[in-house]
Design a protein around this motif. Structure first.
Motif, PDB file in Angstrom:
ATOM      1  N   HIS A 230      -8.681   3.935  11.792  1.00 10.02           N
ATOM      2  CA  HIS A 230      -8.299   2.562  11.163  1.00 10.02           C
ATOM      3  C   HIS A 230      -8.399   2.419   9.856  1.00 10.02           C
ATOM      4  O   HIS A 230      -7.540   1.887   8.943  1.00 10.02           O
ATOM      5  N   THR A 231      -9.314   3.237   9.033  1.00 10.34           N
ATOM      6  CA  THR A 231      -9.644   3.101   7.711  1.00 10.34           C
ATOM      7  C   THR A 231      -8.251   3.975   7.112  1.00 10.34           C
ATOM      8  O   THR A 231      -7.968   3.385   6.047  1.00 10.34           O
ATOM      9  N   TRP A 233      -5.504   4.539   8.352  1.00  9.87           N
ATOM     10  CA  TRP A 233      -4.218   3.711   8.481  1.00  9.87           C
ATOM     11  C   TRP A 233      -4.134   2.484   7.330  1.00  9.87           C
ATOM     12  O   TRP A 233      -3.185   2.206   6.976  1.00  9.87           O
ATOM     13  N   SER A 234      -5.334   1.889   7.201  1.00  7.32           N
ATOM     14  CA  SER A 234      -5.278   0.768   6.158  1.00  7.32           C
ATOM     15  C   SER A 234      -4.771   1.115   4.826  1.00  7.32           C
ATOM     16  O   SER A 234      -4.021   0.348   4.176  1.00  7.32           O
ATOM     17  N   ALA A 235      -4.994   2.380   4.536  1.00  8.90           N
ATOM     18  CA  ALA A 235      -4.403   2.979   3.162  1.00  8.90           C
ATOM     19  C   ALA A 235      -2.974   3.017   2.829  1.00  8.90           C
ATOM     20  O   ALA A 235      -2.296   2.823   1.942  1.00  8.90           O
ATOM     21  N   SER A 236      -2.167   3.018   4.232  1.00  8.22           N
ATOM     22  CA  SER A 236      -0.825   3.130   4.105  1.00  8.22           C
ATOM     23  C   SER A 236       0.132   1.882   4.552  1.00  8.22           C
ATOM     24  O   SER A 236       1.027   1.571   4.667  1.00  8.22           O
ATOM     25  N   GLU A 237      -0.912   0.687   4.788  1.00  3.20           N
ATOM     26  CA  GLU A 237      -0.381  -0.533   5.337  1.00  3.20           C
ATOM     27  C   GLU A 237      -0.704  -1.575   4.421  1.00  3.20           C
ATOM     28  O   GLU A 237      -1.805  -2.205   4.857  1.00  3.20           O
ATOM     29  N   GLU A 238      -0.231  -1.914   3.351  1.00  2.69           N
ATOM     30  CA  GLU A 238      -0.768  -2.893   2.464  1.00  2.69           C
ATOM     31  C   GLU A 238      -0.985  -4.436   3.156  1.00  2.69           C
ATOM     32  O   GLU A 238      -2.231  -4.968   2.791  1.00  2.69           O
ATOM     33  N   ASP A 239      -0.138  -4.909   3.756  1.00  2.00           N
ATOM     34  CA  ASP A 239       0.096  -5.873   4.445  1.00  2.00           C
ATOM     35  C   ASP A 239      -0.913  -6.180   5.488  1.00  2.00           C
ATOM     36  O   ASP A 239      -1.588  -7.522   5.524  1.00  2.00           O
ATOM     37  N   ALA A 241      -3.747  -4.334   5.382  1.00  2.00           N
ATOM     38  CA  ALA A 241      -4.934  -3.461   5.118  1.00  2.00           C
ATOM     39  C   ALA A 241      -6.368  -4.028   5.362  1.00  2.00           C
ATOM     40  O   ALA A 241      -7.230  -3.510   5.995  1.00  2.00           O
ATOM     41  N   GLU A 242      -6.505  -5.439   5.141  1.00  2.00           N
ATOM     42  CA  GLU A 242      -7.782  -6.024   5.247  1.00  2.00           C
ATOM     43  C   GLU A 242      -8.094  -6.132   6.786  1.00  2.00           C
ATOM     44  O   GLU A 242      -9.153  -5.868   7.069  1.00  2.00           O
TER      45      GLU A 242
END
Length: 364
Positions: A230-231, A233-239, A241-242
């Motif tokens: 998940h960490t 994954w968050s780098a490639s999904e800005e919307d 990410a949080e």
């Protein structure tokens, strides 16, 4: 307790604190013998590799020449002590030792985990003996705690114990005698029935506990993989990410909580259940040895009834055997009550501890 039903999710009382009201409040007994088993050391020779443990004894007893002793003992020394106790007290319940060989696939021999598990079991074994009203004053136990290695080796060479020499033969004879006992008191038949039922239940609990621990470990290993995923994954999904980082953080907290829960199972539940699996074998052996003594008496009584000569000789032997049976019965009765009380305490405190750990886990 109906008061428990009144505690709702808005109550300031934590569920985990409520469990405390069911814990025993029992003050420690006055003790004059304290034993610690620690500091394992590996020894490698041309013939074998083995572990020794430091055994530290502190005491105020007058029969000891000093107030503190420190010796090193290996597993074989503990086995020798157990056999000597069984020989001297055949109808007392001698605490179990951990098995020499462990189940394949659990932990590697000489691994840190195995050595620590064994150290704890050996520590408990000696302290169970120290707390026993009869075994604690056994002379071989004193020698085990105080003699240096060469002194203990010399003492052991005086000859193997009766049970060590006869081994399986004694158990086979006891088993054959057992079925033919005619005058066994009802109390010991009830003990035997109790142990057969207890053995079935404790073995089932042991298997279930190991299965739970195995499933918990598999769950933990899966979660350890999902957090980093998940960490990344968050780098490639800005919307989102949080949100993905939040999920990763949550999984990490769940991992830590699950790890603590697993530690509670491996340290408190699994060892106690397995100890009582071993106790079942010991108690069945004690009951067989009592029956063997009873069988000897019954056979002499039958022989006396069939013979008109040598009555005086038989009468004397029967008198001695009657005394032996009475001593064996009294020893086992007292030890049985003590063992049941300890067992009930261990089981209740163990499962209470598991319940409390589970409550902490779900709160986290």
């Amino acid at each position: 307790d109906t008061s428990l039903a009144e505690v709702n999710s808005f109550s300031p009382i934590s569920p985990s604190s409520m469990i405390n009201q069911y814990k025993f409040e029992d003050g420690p007994e006055l003790r004059d013998l304290f034993i610690t088993v620690d500091d394992p050391e590996s020894h490698i020779t041309a013939i074998e590799t083995f572990i020794t443990y430091r055994v530290v004894t502190k005491t105020t007893r007058g029969e000891f020449d000093s107030s503190e002793y420190e010796v090193r003992r290996r597993y074989q020394d503990f086995l020798w002590l157990k056999s000597k106790l069984e020989e001297a007290h055949p109808t007392l319940i001698i605490p179990p030792l951990p098995e020499k060989f462990i189940m394949k696939g659990m932990v590697e021999r000489f691994s840190d985990e195995f050595i620590e598990t064994r150290r704890k079991a050996l520590h408990k074994f000696l302290n169970r003996i120290a707390d026993h009203p009869t075994l604690t004053f056994n002379e071989d136990f004193k020698i085990f705690l105080t003699a240096q290695a060469w002194e203990l080796s010399s003492h052991k060479k005086q000859g193997p114990g009766l049970l060590s020499r006869m081994g399986q033969t004694v158990r086979a004879v006891a088993s054959s005698v057992r079925g033919a006992i005619k005058n066994r008191p009802e109390m010991f038949t009830e003990m035997n029935n109790y142990m057969e039922t207890f053995s079935q239940k404790i073995n089932l609990l042991d298997k279930i506990a190991h299965r739970i621990y195995k499933e918990e470990r598999e769950y933990f290993n899966e979660m350890k993989e999902y957090g980093p995923i998940h960490t990344l994954w968050s780098a490639s999904e800005e919307d989102v990410a949080e949100s993905l980082k939040g999920v990763a953080s949550c999984i990490d907290r769940c991992c830590r909580a699950t790890e603590k829960r697993m530690a509670g199972l491996s340290e408190h539940l699994l060892p106690i259940l397995h100890e009582y699996v071993l106790y079942c074998e010991i108690l069945m052996g004690v009951l067989k040895r009592r029956d063997q003594i009873q069988g000897e008496l019954d056979s002499k009584v039958d022989a006396l009834a069939n013979k008109k000569t040598e009555k005086d000789l038989f009468s004397e032997e029967i008198g001695k055997l009657e005394d032996k049976v009475e001593r064996a019965n009294n020893a086992l009765k007292a030890d049985w009550d003590r063992w049941k009380q300890n067992m009930q305490w261990d089981m209740r405190s163990t499962f209470t501890n598991v319940a409390e750990n589970n409550l902490h886990y779900y709160e986290e």
